[in-house]
Design a protein around this motif. Structure first.
Motif, PDB file in Angstrom:
ATOM      1  N   MET A 141     -21.175 -15.822  -0.397  1.00  0.00           N
ATOM      2  CA  MET A 141     -21.814 -17.141  -0.403  1.00  0.00           C
ATOM      3  C   MET A 141     -23.010 -17.114   0.532  1.00  0.00           C
ATOM      4  SD  MET A 141     -18.414 -19.582  -0.329  1.00  0.00           S
ATOM      5  CE  MET A 141     -17.948 -19.083   1.328  1.00  0.00           C
ATOM      6  N   ASN A 142     -24.184 -17.337  -0.032  1.00  0.00           N
ATOM      7  CA  ASN A 142     -25.425 -17.368   0.747  1.00  0.00           C
ATOM      8  C   ASN A 142     -26.046 -18.762   0.690  1.00  0.00           C
ATOM      9  OD1 ASN A 142     -25.231 -14.545   1.253  1.00  0.00           O
ATOM     10  ND2 ASN A 142     -26.249 -14.117  -0.695  1.00  0.00           N
ATOM     11  N   SER A 143     -26.965 -19.013   1.597  1.00  0.00           N
ATOM     12  CA  SER A 143     -27.688 -20.296   1.634  1.00  0.00           C
ATOM     13  C   SER A 143     -26.725 -21.468   1.558  1.00  0.00           C
ATOM     14  CB  SER A 143     -28.699 -20.359   0.476  1.00  0.00           C
ATOM     15  OG  SER A 143     -29.616 -19.285   0.542  1.00  0.00           O
ATOM     16  N   LEU A 144     -25.704 -21.415   2.381  1.00  0.00           N
ATOM     17  CA  LEU A 144     -24.666 -22.444   2.329  1.00  0.00           C
ATOM     18  C   LEU A 144     -25.203 -23.813   2.709  1.00  0.00           C
ATOM     19  CD1 LEU A 144     -21.757 -20.288   3.689  1.00  0.00           C
ATOM     20  CD2 LEU A 144     -21.678 -21.612   1.571  1.00  0.00           C
ATOM     21  N   LYS A 145     -24.648 -24.822   2.059  1.00  0.00           N
ATOM     22  CA  LYS A 145     -25.045 -26.206   2.267  1.00  0.00           C
ATOM     23  C   LYS A 145     -23.833 -27.012   2.741  1.00  0.00           C
ATOM     24  CE  LYS A 145     -28.193 -25.879  -1.704  1.00  0.00           C
ATOM     25  NZ  LYS A 145     -28.541 -26.462  -3.027  1.00  0.00           N
ATOM     26  N   PRO A 146     -24.069 -28.131   3.412  1.00  0.00           N
ATOM     27  CA  PRO A 146     -22.931 -28.964   3.833  1.00  0.00           C
ATOM     28  C   PRO A 146     -22.030 -29.360   2.671  1.00  0.00           C
ATOM     29  CG  PRO A 146     -24.903 -29.652   4.985  1.00  0.00           C
ATOM     30  CD  PRO A 146     -25.340 -28.621   3.977  1.00  0.00           C
TER      31      PRO A 146
END
Length: 115
Positions: free
Chosen positions: A82-87
């Protein structure tokens, strides 16, 4: 008996990366799909990504281009990079196997994306 054990969850800042692992065994031979689901508080469990027995991969629109599902056949392990994770990726993530019409789930691992 299919047993699934997830690991790799934790707290990460927005934009960060995590890799989830799902340890399985020879018991998954004959599977139809391997995958990852997630469930956020107050929400239904949703498919994140899956691999079909033929190798085709399927991703939720919300994670396309950011998450990658892959497996190590020798180690009987399924991964979710998982990359560029967001809230909004914050949830409990579950490993899933479908085999001969039966569904098997891991215990879940918490992923929290927060600054």
């Amino acid at each position: 008996q299919v047993q699934l054990v997830e690991s790799g969850g934790g707290l990460v800042q927005p934009g960060g990366s995590l890799t989830l692992s799902c340890a399985t065994s020879r018991s998954i031979f004959g599977f139809r799909t391997l995958g990852w689901y997630r469930q956020a508080p107050g929400m239904e469990r949703e498919l994140v990504a899956s691999i079909a027995v033929g190798g085709d991969r399927n991703y939720a629109d919300s994670v396309k281009g950011r998450f990658t599902i892959y497996r190590d056949v020798v180690k009987y392990t399924v991964y979710l990079q998982m990359n560029s994770l967001k809230p909004e990726d914050t949830a409990v993530y579950y490993c899933h196997v479908e085999k001969f019409g039966n569904h098997y789930w891991g215990q879940g691992t918490q992923v929290t994306v927060s600054s």
